[in-house]
Design a protein around this motif. Structure first.
Motif, PDB file in Angstrom:
ATOM      1  N   PHE A 318      38.755  37.151  50.946  1.00 40.84           N
ATOM      2  CA  PHE A 318      39.235  36.421  49.766  1.00 40.84           C
ATOM      3  C   PHE A 318      40.119  37.314  48.909  1.00 40.84           C
ATOM      4  O   PHE A 318      40.080  38.546  49.014  1.00 40.84           O
ATOM      5  CB  PHE A 318      38.075  35.824  48.958  1.00 40.84           C
ATOM      6  CG  PHE A 318      37.131  36.808  48.313  1.00 40.84           C
ATOM      7  CD1 PHE A 318      37.449  37.416  47.110  1.00 40.84           C
ATOM      8  CD2 PHE A 318      35.900  37.099  48.884  1.00 40.84           C
ATOM      9  CE1 PHE A 318      36.573  38.298  46.495  1.00 40.84           C
ATOM     10  CE2 PHE A 318      35.015  37.982  48.286  1.00 40.84           C
ATOM     11  CZ  PHE A 318      35.358  38.586  47.084  1.00 40.84           C
ATOM     12  N   THR A 319      40.944  36.688  48.086  1.00 39.37           N
ATOM     13  CA  THR A 319      41.911  37.438  47.275  1.00 39.37           C
ATOM     14  C   THR A 319      41.833  36.982  45.818  1.00 39.37           C
ATOM     15  O   THR A 319      41.151  36.005  45.488  1.00 39.37           O
ATOM     16  CB  THR A 319      43.352  37.218  47.773  1.00 39.37           C
ATOM     17  OG1 THR A 319      43.726  35.852  47.540  1.00 39.37           O
ATOM     18  CG2 THR A 319      43.475  37.538  49.256  1.00 39.37           C
ATOM     19  N   SER A 337      34.494  28.424  44.811  1.00 41.91           N
ATOM     20  CA  SER A 337      34.061  29.813  44.659  1.00 41.91           C
ATOM     21  C   SER A 337      34.323  30.660  45.911  1.00 41.91           C
ATOM     22  O   SER A 337      33.769  30.398  46.981  1.00 41.91           O
ATOM     23  CB  SER A 337      32.572  29.835  44.316  1.00 41.91           C
ATOM     24  OG  SER A 337      32.088  31.153  44.321  1.00 41.91           O
ATOM     25  N   ALA A 338      35.150  31.710  45.753  1.00 42.52           N
ATOM     26  CA  ALA A 338      35.524  32.564  46.879  1.00 42.52           C
ATOM     27  C   ALA A 338      34.354  33.357  47.460  1.00 42.52           C
ATOM     28  O   ALA A 338      34.222  33.456  48.685  1.00 42.52           O
ATOM     29  CB  ALA A 338      36.650  33.506  46.461  1.00 42.52           C
ATOM     30  N   PRO A 339      33.476  33.965  46.636  1.00 48.94           N
ATOM     31  CA  PRO A 339      32.392  34.761  47.222  1.00 48.94           C
ATOM     32  C   PRO A 339      31.227  33.928  47.760  1.00 48.94           C
ATOM     33  O   PRO A 339      30.276  34.490  48.306  1.00 48.94           O
ATOM     34  CB  PRO A 339      31.932  35.647  46.061  1.00 48.94           C
ATOM     35  CG  PRO A 339      32.319  34.915  44.838  1.00 48.94           C
ATOM     36  CD  PRO A 339      33.536  34.129  45.171  1.00 48.94           C
ATOM     37  N   LEU A 340      31.293  32.613  47.600  1.00 49.72           N
ATOM     38  CA  LEU A 340      30.181  31.773  48.035  1.00 49.72           C
ATOM     39  C   LEU A 340      30.523  30.851  49.203  1.00 49.72           C
ATOM     40  O   LEU A 340      29.633  30.210  49.765  1.00 49.72           O
ATOM     41  CB  LEU A 340      29.679  30.909  46.869  1.00 49.72           C
ATOM     42  CG  LEU A 340      29.059  31.646  45.683  1.00 49.72           C
ATOM     43  CD1 LEU A 340      28.660  30.653  44.601  1.00 49.72           C
ATOM     44  CD2 LEU A 340      27.864  32.468  46.127  1.00 49.72           C
ATOM     45  N   VAL A 371      37.092  34.012  53.817  1.00 48.47           N
ATOM     46  CA  VAL A 371      35.644  34.230  53.920  1.00 48.47           C
ATOM     47  C   VAL A 371      35.185  35.213  52.843  1.00 48.47           C
ATOM     48  O   VAL A 371      35.991  35.961  52.288  1.00 48.47           O
ATOM     49  CB  VAL A 371      35.264  34.759  55.328  1.00 48.47           C
ATOM     50  CG1 VAL A 371      35.521  33.697  56.383  1.00 48.47           C
ATOM     51  CG2 VAL A 371      36.027  36.033  55.660  1.00 48.47           C
ATOM     52  N   PRO A 372      33.876  35.223  52.543  1.00 48.18           N
ATOM     53  CA  PRO A 372      33.358  36.036  51.421  1.00 48.18           C
ATOM     54  C   PRO A 372      33.220  37.531  51.711  1.00 48.18           C
ATOM     55  O   PRO A 372      32.136  38.101  51.639  1.00 48.18           O
ATOM     56  CB  PRO A 372      31.992  35.394  51.128  1.00 48.18           C
ATOM     57  CG  PRO A 372      32.000  34.086  51.804  1.00 48.18           C
ATOM     58  CD  PRO A 372      32.849  34.266  53.005  1.00 48.18           C
ATOM     59  N   VAL A 373      34.314  38.181  52.073  1.00 55.20           N
ATOM     60  CA  VAL A 373      34.377  39.648  52.113  1.00 55.20           C
ATOM     61  C   VAL A 373      35.602  40.059  51.307  1.00 55.20           C
ATOM     62  O   VAL A 373      36.600  39.340  51.294  1.00 55.20           O
ATOM     63  CB  VAL A 373      34.454  40.208  53.549  1.00 55.20           C
ATOM     64  CG1 VAL A 373      33.180  39.923  54.311  1.00 55.20           C
ATOM     65  CG2 VAL A 373      35.659  39.661  54.288  1.00 55.20           C
ATOM     66  N   PRO A 374      35.572  41.205  50.605  1.00 54.23           N
ATOM     67  CA  PRO A 374      36.659  41.558  49.698  1.00 54.23           C
ATOM     68  C   PRO A 374      37.875  42.188  50.359  1.00 54.23           C
ATOM     69  O   PRO A 374      38.941  42.270  49.745  1.00 54.23           O
ATOM     70  CB  PRO A 374      35.999  42.553  48.736  1.00 54.23           C
ATOM     71  CG  PRO A 374      34.933  43.199  49.558  1.00 54.23           C
ATOM     72  CD  PRO A 374      34.426  42.126  50.479  1.00 54.23           C
ATOM     73  N   ASP A 375      37.737  42.670  51.588  1.00 55.39           N
ATOM     74  CA  ASP A 375      38.867  43.301  52.259  1.00 55.39           C
ATOM     75  C   ASP A 375      38.597  43.356  53.757  1.00 55.39           C
ATOM     76  O   ASP A 375      37.446  43.324  54.195  1.00 55.39           O
ATOM     77  CB  ASP A 375      39.103  44.715  51.706  1.00 55.39           C
ATOM     78  CG  ASP A 375      40.380  45.354  52.246  1.00 55.39           C
ATOM     79  OD1 ASP A 375      41.330  44.617  52.533  1.00 55.39           O
ATOM     80  OD2 ASP A 375      40.421  46.586  52.372  1.00 55.39           O
ATOM     81  N   SER A 421      34.032  44.524  60.342  1.00 52.15           N
ATOM     82  CA  SER A 421      35.184  44.547  59.446  1.00 52.15           C
ATOM     83  C   SER A 421      35.252  45.764  58.531  1.00 52.15           C
ATOM     84  O   SER A 421      36.316  46.365  58.349  1.00 52.15           O
ATOM     85  CB  SER A 421      35.224  43.262  58.607  1.00 52.15           C
ATOM     86  OG  SER A 421      34.055  43.129  57.803  1.00 52.15           O
ATOM     87  N   SER A 422      34.132  46.173  57.955  1.00 50.88           N
ATOM     88  CA  SER A 422      34.161  47.276  56.992  1.00 50.88           C
ATOM     89  C   SER A 422      34.574  48.596  57.626  1.00 50.88           C
ATOM     90  O   SER A 422      34.994  49.523  56.929  1.00 50.88           O
ATOM     91  CB  SER A 422      32.804  47.432  56.303  1.00 50.88           C
ATOM     92  OG  SER A 422      31.790  47.734  57.248  1.00 50.88           O
ATOM     93  N   ASP A 423      34.511  48.695  58.956  1.00 52.11           N
ATOM     94  CA  ASP A 423      34.934  49.914  59.639  1.00 52.11           C
ATOM     95  C   ASP A 423      36.428  50.158  59.506  1.00 52.11           C
ATOM     96  O   ASP A 423      36.900  51.284  59.738  1.00 52.11           O
ATOM     97  CB  ASP A 423      34.575  49.854  61.130  1.00 52.11           C
ATOM     98  CG  ASP A 423      33.084  49.810  61.373  1.00 52.11           C
ATOM     99  OD1 ASP A 423      32.331  50.361  60.549  1.00 52.11           O
ATOM    100  OD2 ASP A 423      32.657  49.203  62.370  1.00 52.11           O
TER     101      ASP A 423
END
Length: 481
Positions: A318-319, A337-340, A371-375, A421-423
């Motif tokens: 999400f952005t 709601s983006a994080p939900l 989707v609810p991830v920031p990056d 993804s976080s990797d």
């Protein structure tokens, strides 16, 4: 000595070697504008452990670990040469030397491999090029970090100013704080101080003027000693030539947009079509993060197998364009709601392919889910090829593209079976091929492409700016075409 003792001794020995490499790498960068790489990953300003990890990463893509004991002789050989501004890849030097059967010494082979950057052939160091950031959001602050990081020699890009609307009391202090700390990308690597009286941020010795303006027409950049600058618009407010032309004020020579351009504004994906930029072009776009992620691997696949048609599905973090909680939004669904939620939305990446790859005749369609991830996002590229292939063949081809081709700065490759993804936060590549997820059956290939939609894209922006400014230095050994 036990196995454990032997392993620890071996590690300490490699640490010592990596430590000895740091001053050589730093001196080459500061005094000669030479960036030392290992498989497209810079070693400039890296710690001992980072240097060792960068070498070890080669095992995932090349099949065996690259040791600092192998690369140190090449680094010492480089230090003894009369080098000019360039990028030199120790990983490529070591690999090509190993494949060479002429029996040359490391010194002789290195001198031959980088001959284009030495003696009468070397590029003369310039005075540098002024850069202005218009806007200071997510991409603006990451681009600022990269510009500051790359200013070590003082002869490349120089971030001179940031233009923003005033946010009120302690505006500059708050903006400096956002540059200093980032919830996703971590701490700024260096020191930042603020002089409110002169409206200046000092970052690693770089004096960055903060200019307050509500519209481009209000700014005369020459009043701040800025000349012949490249302005990077990261607001996305203006997308066509008419709107972006407002930035062509005294002191500004070119405008680069960090969003897809409209109309006749060239959409540039570095590594693919940056060489089509006309010298007199004053306005251009770096397209979108997703376009940058899919176009390089799409080109690679089309070059080798031909592409009949394709579809890209992006699963995108999400952005700031979305709402934190349900509220009114001019676009459908983005108000939720983006994080939900997972939010189905549109993407212009598929249609933008035609601008970056005009010779590609295949029809590419696309859709996107936030989707609810920031990056970090992933693009699933489903291609019908013009000839049949095997999974092993495509796997090995894309691995080789990531190592030795002209697209090696854009395409990375990972074989880790548990990658998530976080990797990929902080990846400097436009996209990373997930080898474990690759699917090939007959003339159908499905590629799973991770990309840091913030940092990886910002690196692509910087590459375009370096190219148009004349400070994109050649890489040695030259990649295979």
């Amino acid at each position: 000595m036990t196995v454990n003792d032997d392993s620890f001794t071996h590690w300490k020995n490699r640490e010592e070697i990596a430590e000895s490499m740091i001053p050589i790498i730093g001196k080459l960068h500061r005094e000669r504008d030479v960036t030392v790489l290992v498989h497209s990953r810079s070693l400039v300003n890296k710690s001992v452990v980072s240097i060792l990890k960068t070498h070890r990463f080669a095992r995932q893509i090349a099949g065996e670990e690259l040791s600092v004991t192998e690369t140190l002789p090449f680094l010492k050989a480089l230090a003894a040469l009369d080098l000019g501004p360039s990028q030199i890849d120790l990983g490529m030097l070591a690999a090509t030397y190993k494949a060479d059967d002429r029996g040359l010494s490391v010194e002789a082979f290195t001198a031959e491999a980088v001959a284009g950057a030495t003696g009468a052939n070397k590029i003369e160091r310039g005075e540098g090029r002024d850069v202005v950031l218009y806007g200071f959001g997510r991409i603006g602050r990451l681009v600022a970090r990269l510009l500051i990081e790359k200013s070590g020699s003082g002869n490349g890009l120089r971030l001179r100013a940031i233009v923003v609307r005033s946010g009120g009391e302690q505006d500059i202090v708050k903006r400096a704080s956002l540059l200093r700390r980032d919830s996703i990308h971590g701490q700024f690597q260096g020191t930042i101080t603020v002089d409110e009286a002169s409206s200046t941020i000092f970052a690693n010795g770089n004096a960055i003027k903060v200019i307050y303006a509500n519209d481009p027409s209000e700014v005369d950049y020459t009043a701040y000693g800025i000349k012949n600058a490249i302005l990077i618009d990261n607001t996305g407010k203006w997308r066509d030539r008419e709107g972006l032309s407002k930035h062509l004020r005294p002191g500004v020579d070119k405008v680069v947009l960090t969003a897809p351009g409209k109309g006749d504004v060239p959409n540039i994906v570095h590594g693919v079509n940056h060489d089509t930029i006309k010298p007199d072009e004053q306005i251009l776009s770096c397209a979108s993060c997703t376009t940058n992620a899919i176009v390089p691997p799409l080109k690679a696949m089309d070059d080798e197998y031909g592409v009949q048609r394709g579809h890209v599905e992006t699963v995108h973090s999400f952005t700031n364009d979305q709402n934190l909680l349900d509220n009114y939004h001019k676009s459908e669904r983005r108000g939720r709601s983006a994080p939900l939620n997972m939010v189905i939305t549109e993407t212009g990446a598929a249609s933008a392919v035609a601008k970056a790859l005009p010779d590609l005749k295949a029809r590419i369609t696309g859709s996107s889910i936030r989707v609810p991830v920031p990056d970090v996002s992933i693009a699933i590229l489903n291609l019908q090829l013009k000839r049949e292939a095997t999974r092993e063949e495509v796997h090995d081809y894309l691995r080789e593209v990531s190592l030795t081709s002209p697209l090696r700065r854009q395409i990375d490759f990972i074989t880790a079976p548990d990658a998530v993804s976080s990797d990929f936060i902080g990846s400097r590549h436009a996209s990373i091929v997930d080898a474990g997820a690759l699917k090939v059956e007959g003339d159908n290939a499905i590629l799973y492409l991770w990309y840091d939609n913030e940092f990886g894209y910002s690196c692509q922006v910087i590459r375009v700016v370096q190219h148009v400014s004349g400070v994109e230095y050649p890489t040695y050994p030259a990649p295979a075409v």
